[in-house]
Design a protein around this motif. Structure first.
Motif, PDB file in Angstrom:
ATOM      1  N   LEU A 132     -20.267  42.101   5.783  1.00 47.55           N
ATOM      2  CA  LEU A 132     -20.914  43.063   4.885  1.00 47.55           C
ATOM      3  C   LEU A 132     -20.010  43.592   3.770  1.00 47.55           C
ATOM      4  O   LEU A 132     -20.237  44.682   3.241  1.00 47.55           O
ATOM      5  CB  LEU A 132     -21.503  44.225   5.699  1.00 47.55           C
ATOM      6  CG  LEU A 132     -22.665  43.820   6.607  1.00 47.55           C
ATOM      7  CD1 LEU A 132     -22.989  44.932   7.600  1.00 47.55           C
ATOM      8  CD2 LEU A 132     -23.901  43.464   5.782  1.00 47.55           C
ATOM      9  N   GLU A 133     -18.989  42.811   3.393  1.00 45.39           N
ATOM     10  CA  GLU A 133     -18.174  43.190   2.250  1.00 45.39           C
ATOM     11  C   GLU A 133     -19.039  43.188   0.978  1.00 45.39           C
ATOM     12  O   GLU A 133     -19.974  42.411   0.850  1.00 45.39           O
ATOM     13  CB  GLU A 133     -16.974  42.258   2.089  1.00 45.39           C
ATOM     14  CG  GLU A 133     -17.308  40.813   1.780  1.00 45.39           C
ATOM     15  CD  GLU A 133     -17.545  39.979   3.028  1.00 45.39           C
ATOM     16  OE1 GLU A 133     -17.461  38.737   2.909  1.00 45.39           O
ATOM     17  OE2 GLU A 133     -17.829  40.544   4.104  1.00 45.39           O
ATOM     18  N   GLU A 134     -18.736  44.112   0.086  1.00 43.81           N
ATOM     19  CA  GLU A 134     -19.477  44.341  -1.157  1.00 43.81           C
ATOM     20  C   GLU A 134     -20.891  44.865  -0.920  1.00 43.81           C
ATOM     21  O   GLU A 134     -21.674  44.976  -1.861  1.00 43.81           O
ATOM     22  CB  GLU A 134     -19.540  43.074  -2.027  1.00 43.81           C
ATOM     23  CG  GLU A 134     -18.193  42.602  -2.525  1.00 43.81           C
ATOM     24  CD  GLU A 134     -18.294  41.444  -3.501  1.00 43.81           C
ATOM     25  OE1 GLU A 134     -19.364  40.795  -3.538  1.00 43.81           O
ATOM     26  OE2 GLU A 134     -17.320  41.182  -4.218  1.00 43.81           O
ATOM     27  N   GLU A 135     -21.222  45.186   0.345  1.00 42.48           N
ATOM     28  CA  GLU A 135     -22.573  45.671   0.644  1.00 42.48           C
ATOM     29  C   GLU A 135     -22.602  47.081   1.216  1.00 42.48           C
ATOM     30  O   GLU A 135     -23.412  47.912   0.777  1.00 42.48           O
ATOM     31  CB  GLU A 135     -23.261  44.723   1.634  1.00 42.48           C
ATOM     32  CG  GLU A 135     -23.639  43.378   1.085  1.00 42.48           C
ATOM     33  CD  GLU A 135     -24.574  42.649   2.029  1.00 42.48           C
ATOM     34  OE1 GLU A 135     -25.713  43.110   2.225  1.00 42.48           O
ATOM     35  OE2 GLU A 135     -24.145  41.624   2.601  1.00 42.48           O
ATOM     36  N   SER A 136     -21.768  47.335   2.227  1.00 47.23           N
ATOM     37  CA  SER A 136     -21.928  48.587   2.985  1.00 47.23           C
ATOM     38  C   SER A 136     -20.593  49.255   3.261  1.00 47.23           C
ATOM     39  O   SER A 136     -19.567  48.596   3.460  1.00 47.23           O
ATOM     40  CB  SER A 136     -22.643  48.325   4.314  1.00 47.23           C
ATOM     41  OG  SER A 136     -23.949  47.824   4.094  1.00 47.23           O
ATOM     42  N   ASP A 137     -20.658  50.585   3.290  1.00 48.33           N
ATOM     43  CA  ASP A 137     -19.529  51.436   3.671  1.00 48.33           C
ATOM     44  C   ASP A 137     -20.026  52.334   4.794  1.00 48.33           C
ATOM     45  O   ASP A 137     -20.861  53.205   4.568  1.00 48.33           O
ATOM     46  CB  ASP A 137     -19.071  52.258   2.473  1.00 48.33           C
ATOM     47  CG  ASP A 137     -18.087  53.347   2.845  1.00 48.33           C
ATOM     48  OD1 ASP A 137     -17.422  53.209   3.891  1.00 48.33           O
ATOM     49  OD2 ASP A 137     -17.985  54.343   2.100  1.00 48.33           O
ATOM     50  N   ASN A 158     -29.437  46.207   4.137  1.00 46.68           N
ATOM     51  CA  ASN A 158     -28.487  45.238   3.607  1.00 46.68           C
ATOM     52  C   ASN A 158     -28.873  43.855   4.124  1.00 46.68           C
ATOM     53  O   ASN A 158     -29.937  43.687   4.710  1.00 46.68           O
ATOM     54  CB  ASN A 158     -27.052  45.620   3.987  1.00 46.68           C
ATOM     55  CG  ASN A 158     -26.854  45.769   5.491  1.00 46.68           C
ATOM     56  OD1 ASN A 158     -27.268  44.930   6.282  1.00 46.68           O
ATOM     57  ND2 ASN A 158     -26.231  46.882   5.897  1.00 46.68           N
ATOM     58  N   SER A 159     -28.016  42.879   3.919  1.00 41.69           N
ATOM     59  CA  SER A 159     -28.367  41.505   4.269  1.00 41.69           C
ATOM     60  C   SER A 159     -28.491  41.271   5.771  1.00 41.69           C
ATOM     61  O   SER A 159     -29.070  40.264   6.208  1.00 41.69           O
ATOM     62  CB  SER A 159     -27.333  40.536   3.687  1.00 41.69           C
ATOM     63  OG  SER A 159     -26.053  40.761   4.256  1.00 41.69           O
ATOM     64  N   LYS A 160     -27.972  42.173   6.591  1.00 40.16           N
ATOM     65  CA  LYS A 160     -28.023  41.999   8.038  1.00 40.16           C
ATOM     66  C   LYS A 160     -28.829  43.076   8.757  1.00 40.16           C
ATOM     67  O   LYS A 160     -29.140  42.946   9.940  1.00 40.16           O
ATOM     68  CB  LYS A 160     -26.595  41.954   8.605  1.00 40.16           C
ATOM     69  CG  LYS A 160     -25.794  40.744   8.120  1.00 40.16           C
ATOM     70  CD  LYS A 160     -24.403  40.725   8.724  1.00 40.16           C
ATOM     71  CE  LYS A 160     -23.584  39.558   8.189  1.00 40.16           C
ATOM     72  NZ  LYS A 160     -24.130  38.245   8.620  1.00 40.16           N
ATOM     73  N   MET A 161     -29.146  44.173   8.074  1.00 43.96           N
ATOM     74  CA  MET A 161     -29.908  45.270   8.657  1.00 43.96           C
ATOM     75  C   MET A 161     -31.066  45.593   7.725  1.00 43.96           C
ATOM     76  O   MET A 161     -30.850  45.927   6.566  1.00 43.96           O
ATOM     77  CB  MET A 161     -29.035  46.504   8.856  1.00 43.96           C
ATOM     78  CG  MET A 161     -27.765  46.249   9.652  1.00 43.96           C
ATOM     79  SD  MET A 161     -26.729  47.739   9.738  1.00 43.96           S
ATOM     80  CE  MET A 161     -25.161  47.019  10.247  1.00 43.96           C
ATOM     81  N   SER A 162     -32.274  45.505   8.253  1.00 45.71           N
ATOM     82  CA  SER A 162     -33.458  45.619   7.404  1.00 45.71           C
ATOM     83  C   SER A 162     -33.863  47.049   7.079  1.00 45.71           C
ATOM     84  O   SER A 162     -34.756  47.264   6.251  1.00 45.71           O
ATOM     85  CB  SER A 162     -34.641  44.897   8.068  1.00 45.71           C
ATOM     86  OG  SER A 162     -34.937  45.479   9.340  1.00 45.71           O
ATOM     87  N   THR A 175     -24.266  39.495  13.599  1.00 45.63           N
ATOM     88  CA  THR A 175     -25.676  39.801  13.842  1.00 45.63           C
ATOM     89  C   THR A 175     -25.784  41.216  14.394  1.00 45.63           C
ATOM     90  O   THR A 175     -24.845  41.719  15.040  1.00 45.63           O
ATOM     91  CB  THR A 175     -26.309  38.812  14.840  1.00 45.63           C
ATOM     92  OG1 THR A 175     -25.612  38.886  16.098  1.00 45.63           O
ATOM     93  CG2 THR A 175     -26.244  37.386  14.311  1.00 45.63           C
ATOM     94  N   TRP A 176     -26.943  41.836  14.156  1.00 39.59           N
ATOM     95  CA  TRP A 176     -27.133  43.237  14.525  1.00 39.59           C
ATOM     96  C   TRP A 176     -28.490  43.454  15.179  1.00 39.59           C
ATOM     97  O   TRP A 176     -29.457  42.769  14.850  1.00 39.59           O
ATOM     98  CB  TRP A 176     -27.034  44.127  13.283  1.00 39.59           C
ATOM     99  CG  TRP A 176     -25.675  44.129  12.652  1.00 39.59           C
ATOM    100  CD1 TRP A 176     -25.176  43.193  11.790  1.00 39.59           C
ATOM    101  CD2 TRP A 176     -24.647  45.104  12.838  1.00 39.59           C
ATOM    102  NE1 TRP A 176     -23.888  43.531  11.417  1.00 39.59           N
ATOM    103  CE2 TRP A 176     -23.544  44.694  12.051  1.00 39.59           C
ATOM    104  CE3 TRP A 176     -24.551  46.275  13.589  1.00 39.59           C
ATOM    105  CZ2 TRP A 176     -22.365  45.429  12.002  1.00 39.59           C
ATOM    106  CZ3 TRP A 176     -23.376  47.001  13.532  1.00 39.59           C
ATOM    107  CH2 TRP A 176     -22.291  46.577  12.752  1.00 39.59           C
TER     108      TRP A 176
END
Length: 318
Positions: A132-137, A158-162, A175-176
């Motif tokens: 999740l780099e460049e996506e989430s903090d 984000n790309s892994k959490m809807s 994966t989450w």
């Protein structure tokens, strides 16, 4: 009730409520206490501004303070700055072979912004980017000490959490799954993961402590009537709880019997415990940091305390 008593009680209530929202808002924003800036050599030159957690090195020799501008170390009575990028570490969790974190890259760093989820096995000298780099903090994040399961409060899709909410990952962020968090009352202000049981997680809110044994799907309130400001699972699997009831408290909660005991702590004037850490080699030693940037350490289960930072100024000790 006599008028002076009523006025005194009203002042105490206003003071407690003011501190409650100050602490909870700051915790949720991830800025309750913050970074350390180094002006020159020596503890007197290290100023604590935005600390984002506490932890120990796996060998128990070093107390690690993740901050707005890099890692700082307290070792054998002295403060130092380890090599590595001066990143803004958020959601910091020490584990048995290093630490996990999130945040933003420091000046001159080649890492992406935001960091997503990262890991280091050498106190920040080198960094592995996991996801999740460049996506989430992730400001609210906790990792199992031995299991390395990651739980995180997600603020936006984000790309892994809807969706926003509490999620967990068993594979270093690849994966989450979502934790539905049924039974939680109030807004979460603290998060902790059991060191050995990946399914056990605790949340703290302004109404008490909540415990789950099914990956955060359902929670049971185990400590009522407590404004929680910090949570930490010790290596025995019990909870250290920083909270506020008219004044700051530090409690130990047996997660099996639900028995609660209280540690004696130094007087904290208009303050609250923000982060807690236990030495993995010497279990009688643990440390807490406060909202007003004080840090205390005990080596005898709270019988005596040594102050190693005072209102943001690092102090040498023993």
């Amino acid at each position: 009730m006599k008028k002076p008593d009523r006025e005194k009680r009203t002042k105490q209530t206003k003071r407690a409520n003011g501190l409650k929202w100050l602490v909870i808002t700051a915790l949720l924003a991830g800025v309750i206490i913050g970074g350390i800036s180094l002006l020159n050599k020596g503890a007197s030159a290290i100023k604590l501004k935005h600390i984002h957690g506490l932890g120990y090195s796996p060998d128990g020799a070093k107390l690690i303070v993740p901050a707005h501008d890099g890692i700082r170390i307290y070792d054998n009575g002295s403060w130092s700055v380890p090599p590595g990028d001066q990143n803004d570490y958020m959601g910091f969790s020490a584990v048995d072979d290093g630490f996990y974190s999130s945040g933003h890259p420091g000046q001159g760093s080649s890492l992406s912004n935001p960091l997503g989820i990262i890991k280091s096995n050498d106190t920040g000298k080198t960094i592995s980017v996991l996801a999740l780099e460049e996506e989430s903090d992730f400001h609210g994040m906790s990792v199992g000490y031995k299991t390395h399961i990651i739980y995180a409060f997600n603020a936006a899709p984000n790309s892994k959490m809807s969706s926003p909410g509490l999620f967990y990952s068993k594979d270093e962020g690849q994966t989450w799954a979502k934790s539905e968090s049924f039974g939680v009352e109030g807004e979460p202000a603290a998060l902790a993961v059991h060191p050995e049981k990946e399914n056990v997680i605790a949340l703290g809110t302004q109404t008490g402590v909540f415990l789950s044994d099914d990956y955060g799907q359902r929670f049971e309130k185990i400590v009522p009537d407590l404004q929680v400001t910090a949570l930490y699972f010790n290596l025995q699997g019990n909870l250290l709880v920083g909270g506020y009831v008219q004044s700051p408290v530090l409690q130990l909660v047996d997660t099996k019997s639900k028995a609660i005991s209280t540690f004696p702590i130094p007087e904290l004037d208009d303050d609250a415990i923000a982060y807690i850490a236990q030495n993995p080699v010497m279990p009688n030693e643990f440390t807490f940091a406060t909202a007003q940037r004080d840090i205390y350490i005990t080596r005898d289960d709270g019988v005596s305390w040594l102050k190693i930072a005072n209102q943001g100024k690092a102090l040498d000790g023993q």
